[in-house]
Scaffold this motif. Structure first.
Motif, PDB file in Angstrom:
ATOM      1  N   ALA A   1       0.841  -1.199   0.000  1.00  0.00           N
ATOM      2  CA  ALA A   1       0.000   0.000   0.000  1.00  0.00           C
ATOM      3  C   ALA A   1       0.872   1.243   0.000  1.00  0.00           C
ATOM      4  CB  ALA A   1      -0.909  -0.005   1.231  1.00  0.00           C
ATOM      5  N   SER A   2       0.336   2.324  -0.544  1.00  0.00           N
ATOM      6  CA  SER A   2       1.120   3.546  -0.660  1.00  0.00           C
ATOM      7  C   SER A   2       1.486   4.134   0.681  1.00  0.00           C
ATOM      8  CB  SER A   2       0.347   4.586  -1.483  1.00  0.00           C
ATOM      9  OG  SER A   2      -0.896   4.865  -0.847  1.00  0.00           O
ATOM     10  N   ASP A   3       0.686   3.857   1.718  1.00  0.00           N
ATOM     11  CA  ASP A   3       1.000   4.413   3.028  1.00  0.00           C
ATOM     12  C   ASP A   3       1.681   3.395   3.929  1.00  0.00           C
ATOM     13  OD1 ASP A   3      -1.137   2.781   3.202  1.00  0.00           O
ATOM     14  OD2 ASP A   3      -2.318   4.068   4.528  1.00  0.00           O
ATOM     15  N   ALA A   4       1.969   2.179   3.418  1.00  0.00           N
ATOM     16  CA  ALA A   4       2.612   1.157   4.236  1.00  0.00           C
ATOM     17  C   ALA A   4       4.127   1.305   4.134  1.00  0.00           C
ATOM     18  CB  ALA A   4       2.195  -0.238   3.780  1.00  0.00           C
ATOM     19  N   LEU A   5       4.812   0.996   5.244  1.00  0.00           N
ATOM     20  CA  LEU A   5       6.264   1.059   5.253  1.00  0.00           C
ATOM     21  C   LEU A   5       6.836  -0.145   4.509  1.00  0.00           C
ATOM     22  CD1 LEU A   5       6.943   2.218   8.920  1.00  0.00           C
ATOM     23  CD2 LEU A   5       6.678   3.600   6.851  1.00  0.00           C
ATOM     24  N   LEU A   6       7.901   0.089   3.787  1.00  0.00           N
ATOM     25  CA  LEU A   6       8.523  -0.950   2.973  1.00  0.00           C
ATOM     26  C   LEU A   6       9.607  -1.639   3.799  1.00  0.00           C
ATOM     27  CD1 LEU A   6       8.742  -2.213   0.076  1.00  0.00           C
ATOM     28  CD2 LEU A   6      10.584  -0.582  -0.345  1.00  0.00           C
ATOM     29  N   ASP A   7       9.442  -2.945   3.986  1.00  0.00           N
ATOM     30  CA  ASP A   7      10.503  -3.707   4.627  1.00  0.00           C
ATOM     31  C   ASP A   7      11.212  -4.546   3.570  1.00  0.00           C
ATOM     32  OD1 ASP A   7       8.771  -5.761   4.044  1.00  0.00           O
ATOM     33  OD2 ASP A   7       8.127  -6.078   6.118  1.00  0.00           O
ATOM     34  N   HIS A   8      12.218  -5.308   4.011  1.00  0.00           N
ATOM     35  CA  HIS A   8      13.044  -6.007   3.030  1.00  0.00           C
ATOM     36  C   HIS A   8      12.279  -7.136   2.330  1.00  0.00           C
ATOM     37  CE1 HIS A   8      16.698  -7.138   1.054  1.00  0.00           C
ATOM     38  NE2 HIS A   8      16.624  -8.383   1.497  1.00  0.00           N
ATOM     39  N   ASP A   9      11.353  -7.804   3.033  1.00  0.00           N
ATOM     40  CA  ASP A   9      10.576  -8.857   2.383  1.00  0.00           C
ATOM     41  C   ASP A   9       9.721  -8.286   1.261  1.00  0.00           C
ATOM     42  OD1 ASP A   9      11.672 -10.740   4.045  1.00  0.00           O
ATOM     43  OD2 ASP A   9      10.058 -10.599   5.541  1.00  0.00           O
ATOM     44  N   HIS A  10       9.066  -7.143   1.533  1.00  0.00           N
ATOM     45  CA  HIS A  10       8.275  -6.505   0.474  1.00  0.00           C
ATOM     46  C   HIS A  10       9.170  -6.028  -0.664  1.00  0.00           C
ATOM     47  CE1 HIS A  10       4.871  -5.622   3.568  1.00  0.00           C
ATOM     48  NE2 HIS A  10       4.833  -6.868   3.113  1.00  0.00           N
ATOM     49  N   TRP A  11      10.394  -5.577  -0.319  1.00  0.00           N
ATOM     50  CA  TRP A  11      11.326  -5.148  -1.371  1.00  0.00           C
ATOM     51  C   TRP A  11      11.668  -6.307  -2.304  1.00  0.00           C
ATOM     52  CZ3 TRP A  11      13.682  -1.682  -4.214  1.00  0.00           C
ATOM     53  CH2 TRP A  11      14.936  -1.937  -4.739  1.00  0.00           C
ATOM     54  N   LEU A  12      11.884  -7.485  -1.739  1.00  0.00           N
ATOM     55  CA  LEU A  12      12.157  -8.649  -2.581  1.00  0.00           C
ATOM     56  C   LEU A  12      10.939  -9.009  -3.424  1.00  0.00           C
ATOM     57  CD1 LEU A  12      14.113 -10.927  -0.066  1.00  0.00           C
ATOM     58  CD2 LEU A  12      15.056  -9.572  -1.932  1.00  0.00           C
ATOM     59  N   ASP A  13       9.731  -8.873  -2.839  1.00  0.00           N
ATOM     60  CA  ASP A  13       8.519  -9.244  -3.567  1.00  0.00           C
ATOM     61  C   ASP A  13       8.243  -8.309  -4.733  1.00  0.00           C
ATOM     62  OD1 ASP A  13       8.186 -11.333  -1.841  1.00  0.00           O
ATOM     63  OD2 ASP A  13       6.776 -10.278  -0.525  1.00  0.00           O
ATOM     64  N   CYS A  14       8.456  -7.017  -4.519  1.00  0.00           N
ATOM     65  CA  CYS A  14       8.071  -6.054  -5.550  1.00  0.00           C
ATOM     66  C   CYS A  14       9.213  -5.707  -6.498  1.00  0.00           C
ATOM     67  CB  CYS A  14       7.544  -4.770  -4.913  1.00  0.00           C
ATOM     68  SG  CYS A  14       8.804  -3.802  -4.057  1.00  0.00           S
ATOM     69  N   PHE A  15      10.398  -6.291  -6.303  1.00  0.00           N
ATOM     70  CA  PHE A  15      11.538  -5.898  -7.133  1.00  0.00           C
ATOM     71  C   PHE A  15      11.290  -6.175  -8.611  1.00  0.00           C
ATOM     72  CE2 PHE A  15      15.548  -6.908  -9.242  1.00  0.00           C
ATOM     73  CZ  PHE A  15      16.255  -5.741  -9.004  1.00  0.00           C
ATOM     74  N   ASP A  16      10.702  -7.340  -8.915  1.00  0.00           N
ATOM     75  CA  ASP A  16      10.531  -7.702 -10.324  1.00  0.00           C
ATOM     76  C   ASP A  16       9.521  -6.815 -11.029  1.00  0.00           C
ATOM     77  OD1 ASP A  16      11.249  -9.307 -12.499  1.00  0.00           O
ATOM     78  OD2 ASP A  16       9.447 -10.512 -12.262  1.00  0.00           O
TER      79      ASP A  16
END
Length: 685
Positions: free
Chosen positions: A548-563
């Motif tokens: 979500a646009s207001d959610a903080l980005l952690d490393h797991d989400h970074w790996l998920d959204c990288f592609d």
């Protein structure tokens, strides 16, 4: 009275007046004070460093007749006033026999000399034989000298001097106590010349003395002779301009001006400096050599500032210049300068070769990497193990107003949205570029129809569902795991989970996959149907995640959204080596692997920030180099691990296949594991 040149007038009379040979002075003084004298001494070194002077001082120490020197009369501080000392200084001492071996090379001359060795000294305490340039003696002369040199009478001392000790026989070297005199550094020469000229009452400029010190090339006598010439040339004064004209050497300030133009990345100024140099008719090859020497000093100044050579008297200038270059640029310029020096023989003329070398330095400088305002020195702390300081491009973020002036889209992305929602102006064309199509320094990506063959295109989120899928020469892309807006978050028919995570198909991060498992066998292989590998792969599919646009980005989400970021080229490679360090909702900090620090440029940071904004993560992005936490994978490391696991599963599946086993048993075939390519999961129709 006739004029006496400075080299003779200021020749040291005692050990304490000797300049720059402390190691020899200490050994001889201690030997004289303790009465431990050798019968043969060999002084070696280049011309004009004090070999003959040392021999004469030693002869005075052995024959000084002043009172108060002990029982034997030998002293390390000759008085300089007795008859023996004055006679030695004036060159008329009977018992100091100076022989020029260069003019008396025959064995007859040596035998004549040795015939008088047995006789006692006439005037002094010792009979001293000073043989200068002893390496010029013939082989027969050396053989005739050996016996006497090994066991001379107690009243005889041999003092040998040479500039080429390699030509002396080992039998002579073994019979002598050898002292190697050092070359005079420019700093020592300049200090001594300043003292001499002050005593002579001659006005001088320090920069002119540095020119003389460099031209002397380690010889104090040459420095004195050049100073005599400079005094005559300058009509009683020693000025920088006069000395430069007299020596015909290149003014070092012109070389520094060229280096400053390189620091400013100013090509017109470079050519203007070369044109100004051309008016003086210099040796352009020497100019390039001097530039390479300055670049070497810059590299030393960046790593170990206190070790910078001050041979030109410009240490502070070099330290200031070193902070204006990155270490990578200095190494690149030095390598290009050395290569350009070798290419000068094939250039139309030397000036053209110099200009092309300088322009090549700027042309091959990494584009898009801003020059640092100030590079902290030293780059690496001694023993601290810290990594070099990051370039200024990634150290600070530009102000928000400056970003908005040059990029309105980036400025709007700095403001967090008040409520979740799709971006106002999605840019599918910018984020749908295939990885690899983007090149560093290109302001805009190429259109989709110019993408390289054999690479998949990530479909735009705004493309209609009925649009035909793009033609793919490689594997089909997996579904993105990070969705850009809420319209994609509504329930829809979920695609069949792929057994292969999406990261294994990224460009440059996994082996190219075929539609089926393939392997190279050394024996002829009939048509074999190999079961699909995906059925046996134990890697579970990655769950789709929406940030979500207001959610903080952690490393797991970074790996998920990288592609789903749609990055390519060097920008994708930079982001693939990052981990999330901190996110406070307004500022996102990524930690970069130190081995990839050279790619950390402002243009790549801006592209990653825009890509994050395109999937609803509007942040001010900072990428800093530093040691990565343990047990945390970067996207690149994760993709490599998954690719290795899939390859191992594919190899195991082929080894279990009965047809492959039959080939191995029948024909002695061997499976070449490096040629196995795991198959991609086929999408459901």
């Amino acid at each position: 009275m006739s004029y006496q040149v400075l080299a003779r007038k200021w020749r040291p009379r005692t050990f304490h007046e000797l300049v720059g040979q402390e190691h020899v002075q200490r050994a001889l003084v201690n030997a004289l004070d303790q009465g431990r004298l050798h019968h043969a001494y060999l002084f070696t070194g280049t011309r004009g460093v004090g070999k003959t002077t040392l021999a004469r001082i030693l002869a005075k120490c052995l024959n000084c007749t002043a009172k108060g020197h002990g029982d034997d009369g030998i002293t390390s501080t000759p008085c300089g006033e007795c008859d023996s000392c004055r006679a030695i200084d004036e060159g008329r001492f009977v018992d100091l026999i100076e022989v020029d071996a260069a003019s008396r090379t025959k064995v007859e001359d040596t035998r004549e000399l040795l015939d008088n060795v047995q006789y006692a000294p006439t005037q002094g305490r010792y009979k001293v034989y000073l043989i200068d340039e002893v390496h010029m003696l013939s082989t027969s002369s050396f053989n005739a000298l050996l016996k006497t040199l090994e066991e001379p009478p107690p009243h005889v001392k041999f003092l040998l001097a040479t500039t080429d000790p390699q030509k002396l026989p080992a039998t002579v070297l073994s019979r002598c106590l050898q002292f190697t005199l050092k070359n005079m550094p420019p700093e020592r020469i300049v200090t001594h010349l300043a003292k001499v000229l002050e005593a002579e009452g001659i006005d001088c400029e320090e920069s002119a003395l540095w020119l003389l010190g460099r031209a002397a090339d380690g010889s104090m006598r040459d420095a004195m002779s050049l100073t005599d010439q400079a005094i005559a040339f300058g009509q009683g004064q020693v000025r920088h301009a006069d000395v430069a004209v007299m020596l015909g050497t290149l003014d070092h300030r012109h070389v520094l001006a060229l280096v400053e133009a390189l620091a400013d990345v100013d090509a017109p100024r470079l050519l203007a400096e070369v044109a100004q140099l051309a008016e003086q008719g210099p040796d352009f090859a020497a100019v390039l050599d001097d530039m390479s020497a300055v670049l070497h000093r810059l590299a030393v100044a960046q790593m170990v500032p206190e070790a910078v050579d001050n041979g030109h008297g410009d240490r502070e200038t070099i330290l200031a210049l070193a902070s204006r270059f990155t270490a990578e640029d200095v190494q690149l310029y030095y390598q290009i300068g050395i290569q350009g020096r070798g290419d000068m023989a094939h250039a139309p003329d030397l000036r053209t070769a110099l200009e092309m070398t300088l322009l090549r330095m700027l042309a091959f400088r990494p584009q898009g990497v801003p020059q640092p305002a100030k590079t902290p020195l030293p780059l690496r702390g001694a023993g601290s193990g810290n990594t070099p300081a990051a370039p200024a491009s990634g150290a600070e973020d530009p102000p928000a107003d400056a970003r908005s002036a040059g990029n309105p889209a980036a400025a709007s992305s700095n403001q967090p949205p008040s409520e979740p929602g799709p971006p106002a102006e999605p840019a599918p064309a910018e984020h749908a570029v295939e990885p690899g199509a983007e090149a560093e320094g290109m302001p805009e990506p190429p259109p989709p129809w110019e993408e390289p063959a054999g690479e998949a295109v990530t479909p735009s989120p705004d493309a209609p569902a009925s649009a035909p899928a793009p033609v793919q020469a490689g594997p089909a892309p997996s579904a993105p795991v990070g969705l850009p807006s809420q319209e994609h978050a509504t329930p829809m028919a979920a695609p069949e989970p792929a057994s292969t995570p999406p990261y294994a198909t990224q460009q440059g991060m996994a082996p190219e996959a075929d539609e089926s498992d393939t392997a190279v066998l050394e024996a002829p292989e009939p048509a074999v149907e190999v079961p699909p590998v995906e059925a046996s792969i134990a890697v579970e599919p990655e769950p789709q995640a929406t940030v979500a646009s207001d959610a903080l980005l952690d490393h797991d989400h970074w790996l998920d959204c990288f592609d789903s970021l749609g990055l390519g080229g060097l920008t994708r490679n930079l982001a693939a080596h990052c981990v999330v360090e901190a996110d406070d909702g307004r500022r996102l900090t990524l930690r970069l692997d130190p081995s990839q620090e050279a790619m950390n440029a402002e243009i790549h940071v801006r592209r990653v920030q825009e890509a994050l904004a395109g999937i609803g993560i509007a942040r001010q992005l900072v990428i800093e180099a530093g040691e990565l936490p343990e047990q945390v994978e970067t996207p690149r490391q994760r993709a490599d691990r998954i690719a290795a696991e899939r390859h191992a599963e594919a190899v195991a599946a082929l080894q279990r296949d009965p047809h492959v086993r039959q080939l191995q048993d029948t024909f002695g075939a061997r499976l070449i594991e490096s040629t196995v390519k795991p198959a991609e999961a086929a999408p459901r129709a």
